[in-house]
Design a protein around this motif. Structure first.
Motif, PDB file in Angstrom:
ATOM      1  N   THR A 143       2.680  26.749  11.197  1.00 30.11           N
ATOM      2  CA  THR A 143       1.824  26.261  12.435  1.00 30.11           C
ATOM      3  C   THR A 143       1.528  27.536  13.475  1.00 30.11           C
ATOM      4  O   THR A 143       2.216  28.339  13.669  1.00 30.11           O
ATOM      5  N   LEU A 144       0.126  27.476  13.614  1.00 32.83           N
ATOM      6  CA  LEU A 144      -0.271  28.390  14.725  1.00 32.83           C
ATOM      7  C   LEU A 144      -0.356  27.770  15.859  1.00 32.83           C
ATOM      8  O   LEU A 144      -0.707  26.787  16.157  1.00 32.83           O
ATOM      9  N   ASP A 145      -0.257  28.746  17.137  1.00 35.96           N
ATOM     10  CA  ASP A 145      -0.205  28.161  18.388  1.00 35.96           C
ATOM     11  C   ASP A 145      -1.530  28.838  18.842  1.00 35.96           C
ATOM     12  O   ASP A 145      -1.210  30.258  19.174  1.00 35.96           O
ATOM     13  N   GLY A 146      -2.611  28.248  19.199  1.00 38.35           N
ATOM     14  CA  GLY A 146      -3.735  29.204  19.465  1.00 38.35           C
ATOM     15  C   GLY A 146      -4.133  29.931  18.094  1.00 38.35           C
ATOM     16  O   GLY A 146      -4.303  29.506  17.299  1.00 38.35           O
ATOM     17  N   SER A 147      -4.240  31.351  18.538  1.00 35.92           N
ATOM     18  CA  SER A 147      -4.437  32.347  17.356  1.00 35.92           C
ATOM     19  C   SER A 147      -3.329  33.188  16.910  1.00 35.92           C
ATOM     20  O   SER A 147      -3.310  34.230  16.331  1.00 35.92           O
ATOM     21  N   ARG A 148      -1.942  32.641  17.446  1.00 33.64           N
ATOM     22  CA  ARG A 148      -0.894  33.440  16.921  1.00 33.64           C
ATOM     23  C   ARG A 148       0.155  32.425  16.299  1.00 33.64           C
ATOM     24  O   ARG A 148      -0.084  30.970  16.309  1.00 33.64           O
ATOM     25  N   ILE A 149       1.280  32.855  15.950  1.00 32.78           N
ATOM     26  CA  ILE A 149       2.132  32.156  15.140  1.00 32.78           C
ATOM     27  C   ILE A 149       2.876  31.333  15.970  1.00 32.78           C
ATOM     28  O   ILE A 149       3.422  31.975  16.705  1.00 32.78           O
TER      29      ILE A 149
ATOM     30  N   LEU B 182      -4.867  38.128  15.154  1.00 31.30           N
ATOM     31  CA  LEU B 182      -4.368  38.000  14.415  1.00 31.30           C
ATOM     32  C   LEU B 182      -5.066  38.031  12.858  1.00 31.30           C
ATOM     33  O   LEU B 182      -5.929  37.087  12.881  1.00 31.30           O
ATOM     34  N   VAL B 183      -4.704  38.593  11.988  1.00 25.50           N
ATOM     35  CA  VAL B 183      -5.146  38.633  10.724  1.00 25.50           C
ATOM     36  C   VAL B 183      -4.191  37.612   9.861  1.00 25.50           C
ATOM     37  O   VAL B 183      -3.229  38.039   9.380  1.00 25.50           O
TER      38      VAL B 183
ATOM     39  N   GLU C 155       1.000  31.234   5.160  1.00 23.39           N
ATOM     40  CA  GLU C 155       0.380  29.740   4.562  1.00 23.39           C
ATOM     41  C   GLU C 155       0.224  29.011   5.685  1.00 23.39           C
ATOM     42  O   GLU C 155       1.189  28.481   5.989  1.00 23.39           O
ATOM     43  N   ARG C 156      -1.098  28.774   6.077  1.00 25.11           N
ATOM     44  CA  ARG C 156      -1.242  28.210   7.265  1.00 25.11           C
ATOM     45  C   ARG C 156      -0.816  26.792   7.259  1.00 25.11           C
ATOM     46  O   ARG C 156      -0.536  25.971   8.267  1.00 25.11           O
TER      47      ARG C 156
ATOM     48  N   GLY D 124      12.297  32.398  18.132  1.00 24.94           N
ATOM     49  CA  GLY D 124      11.373  33.120  17.017  1.00 24.94           C
ATOM     50  C   GLY D 124      11.314  32.295  15.850  1.00 24.94           C
ATOM     51  O   GLY D 124      10.622  32.903  15.009  1.00 24.94           O
ATOM     52  N   GLN D 125      11.770  31.232  15.896  1.00 23.95           N
ATOM     53  CA  GLN D 125      11.852  30.402  14.467  1.00 23.95           C
ATOM     54  C   GLN D 125      10.405  29.796  14.430  1.00 23.95           C
ATOM     55  O   GLN D 125       9.867  29.213  15.481  1.00 23.95           O
ATOM     56  N   THR D 126       9.932  29.945  13.259  1.00 21.16           N
ATOM     57  CA  THR D 126       8.637  29.502  12.868  1.00 21.16           C
ATOM     58  C   THR D 126       8.812  27.864  12.555  1.00 21.16           C
ATOM     59  O   THR D 126       9.730  27.286  12.348  1.00 21.16           O
ATOM     60  N   SER D 127       7.658  27.197  12.140  1.00 23.38           N
ATOM     61  CA  SER D 127       7.802  25.935  11.628  1.00 23.38           C
ATOM     62  C   SER D 127       8.301  25.896  10.166  1.00 23.38           C
ATOM     63  O   SER D 127       8.342  24.828   9.647  1.00 23.38           O
ATOM     64  N   LEU D 128       8.396  27.233   9.421  1.00 20.24           N
ATOM     65  CA  LEU D 128       8.757  26.855   8.144  1.00 20.24           C
ATOM     66  C   LEU D 128      10.264  27.456   7.928  1.00 20.24           C
ATOM     67  O   LEU D 128      10.811  28.456   8.601  1.00 20.24           O
ATOM     68  N   ALA D 129      11.029  26.768   7.282  1.00 17.83           N
ATOM     69  CA  ALA D 129      12.710  27.061   7.271  1.00 17.83           C
ATOM     70  C   ALA D 129      12.846  28.457   6.660  1.00 17.83           C
ATOM     71  O   ALA D 129      12.194  28.851   5.767  1.00 17.83           O
ATOM     72  N   GLY D 130      13.642  29.047   7.494  1.00 15.17           N
ATOM     73  CA  GLY D 130      13.921  30.363   6.876  1.00 15.17           C
ATOM     74  C   GLY D 130      13.004  31.637   7.117  1.00 15.17           C
ATOM     75  O   GLY D 130      13.149  32.844   6.960  1.00 15.17           O
TER      76      GLY D 130
END
Ligand code: FAD
Ligand code: SF4
Length: 451
Positions: free
Chosen positions: A391-397, A380-381, A386-387, A403-409
């Motif tokens: 949040t990353l899990d290992g080297s991926r998002i 992943l580049v 915005e780290r 598919g919801q990330t730690s960032l709302a929306g």
């Protein structure tokens, strides 16, 4: 990065006629009678294992029955409503470990139903006729930014557009399709199929593509969040792992993905330089594709070297067999220790033998090479992500099951996300589909709240 013609790296090793033959479609389209015969082998199993083995859960017995009845449009609807890239997946899926690997006919006569070929028969028929299979819902006024126009981004965009949302796809490159366009082996997807499929997907309406726009360079995640109702990140893995050893900067050493991209990009395959003796380091899809394409361009000796045994390779048995029948020599339990050169040009790779048990070092040996292709994995580049918030899990998002990330929306899927799935086109499509459903559900909740 252009391939330098140093040492014994040269273009035009084969005639145009030989190249056309080498790079022709490896699994040509079934004609109507072959498709009918293939369809007639299906038992239309209850709780069909082939369906459970498909990451997008296509109703396989359902579409095969329709093909058998001559209803190709119905079959195409069944396939494409579960997997909007059913045409590409019919060409590139490792069916031997998915649907066809699970088919009950394997136990009966050691030959599965030709599910991939039948899927291609129906989807190619519909696309060639320009059949209108889906109708977009009325505009909802919602606008989603999708970053990355590979399989995950395109599948998500198609689903959202069908639900009536407006989608803008941003891609750093000049063409859409992601690895379907730049990575998949040329003989698996001939006649510009990747671009024809993108055009078909976008014909549903409501999807706009902005090319040459890179997250982190031309646009920030913050801006995308402010200007859209949701963001889906599908940026794939565009970094490449280094060997980190002596000789890596010698001329003639390059990343396998860059080599493959030049093969895919070439309007004249005769212009793509290749070594006479090629060593490919790695044991996955990329290694197989780089090795086979080197042979098909006219390399006389191609060695694919992997540090463990065949059972640990991520390339499937069918891909390994394909490489070997195309003249690639497979060397297992071989760990590269240094790249050897003369006058700044690579001349060989020194390996040490490894044993599975404890990976103990044993004797060393050298394989001569004019060209060395590195295929030990993509990364992943994270530029533009915005780290501190994402949040990353290992080297991926990091994502949840939707598919919801730690960032709302912000949602993410495909190779860039830690979904727990395999890095395959079909899995990326499924991730895109799931995220689209979750985004759509979120919009529905917001509408209820606002009412
Ligand atoms: C050489 C190779 C061969 C393969 N062969 C097969 C195969 O035969 N069968 C199979 O099932 N799978 C195969 N795979 C795996 C498959 O291609 C991937 O799993 C799939 O493409 C992942 O889809 P994606 O949408 O997540 O990412 P990608 O296809 O990588 O698409 C990502 C997109 O995001 C864009 N992007 C990246 N960064 C940014 C940014 N910062 N801003 C804007 N856009 C950006 C890229 O330009 C690209 O268009 C292969 C992979 C490789 C490398
Ligand atoms: S498992 Fe094989 S025979 Fe059974 S429904 Fe699937 S394709 Fe047909």
């Amino acid at each position: 990065m252009a391939i330098k013609q140093t040492g014994d790296i040269a273009a035009q090793r084969l005639s145009p006629e030989q190249l056309a033959c080498e790079f022709s479609d490896i699994a040509p389209l079934l004609d109507a009678s072959a498709a009918a015969a293939a369809a007639s082998r299906c038992h239309y199993c209850y709780d069909a294992p082939c369906v459970n083995a498909c990451p997008t859960r296509i109703d396989i017995p359902g579409f095969i029955r329709k093909i058998g009845n001559g209803n190709l449009k119905g079959a195409a609807v069944d396939i494409l409503s579960a997997n909007p890239m059913g045409g590409m997946c019919a060409r590139v899926c490792p069916t031997e470990i998915l649907c066809e690997g699970a088919c009950v006919r394997n136990h009966q006569d050691a030959k599965p139903v030709a599910i991939g070929a039948l899927q291609r028969h129906a989807t190619d028929w519909a696309m060639a006729r320009g059949e209108v299979l889906f109708k977009r819902a009325a505009e909802t006024g919602r606008h989603v930014a999708v970053v990355g126009a590979g399989p995950a981004g395109l599948a998500c965009a198609h689903r959202l557009a069908l639900a009536g949302h407006r989608v803008t796809l941003f891609d750093a490159r000049e063409k859409a399709g992601g690895l379907n366009e730049y990575g998949i082996a040329a003989y698996k997807t001939v006649d510009d199929f990747a671009q024809r499929e993108v055009a078909w997907l976008c014909s549903v309406g409501g999807i706009e593509i902005e090319y040459g726009v890179a997250l982190g360079r031309d646009v920030t995640l913050d801006t995308l969040r402010k200007n859209h109702d949701a963001v889906f990140l599908a940026i794939g893995l565009t970094g490449v792992r280094a060997l980190a050893m002596e000789g890596e900067d010698l001329s003639g050493v390059m990343n396998a993905v860059d080599f493959i991209e030049q093969v895919r990009d070439a309007s004249d395959l005769g212009t793509v330089p290749v070594g006479r003796r090629v060593v490919v380091i790695g044991g996955g899809n990329t290694a197989v594709d780089a090795a086979v394409q080197s042979r098909k361009l006219g390399a006389t000796a191609v060695t694919m070297a992997y540090r463990r045994g065949v059972e640990a390779m991520s390339a499937t048995w069918a891909e390994r067999e394909f490489a070997q029948t195309n003249g690639v020599t497979l060397v297992t339990h071989a760990r590269p220790v240094r790249l050897i050169g003369e006058g700044g040009v690579v001349t060989g790779v020194e390996f040490e033998r490894t044993a599975d048990e404890g990976n103990q070092a044993q004797e060393r040996f050298v394989v001569e090479a004019d060209m060395v292709l590195k295929a030990i994995g993509q990364t992943l580049v994270a530029v533009g992500i915005e780290r501190e918030l994402l949040t990353l899990d290992g080297s991926r998002i990091a994502v949840d099951a939707n598919g919801q990330t730690s960032l709302a929306g912000v949602w993410a899927g495909g190779d860039c996300a830690a979904t727990g799935g395999v890095d395959l086109t079909v899995q990326a499509v499924q991730d895109g589909k799931l995220a689209a459903a979750a985004i759509d559900a979120q919009f529905a909740r917001m509408a209820i709240k606002a009412a």
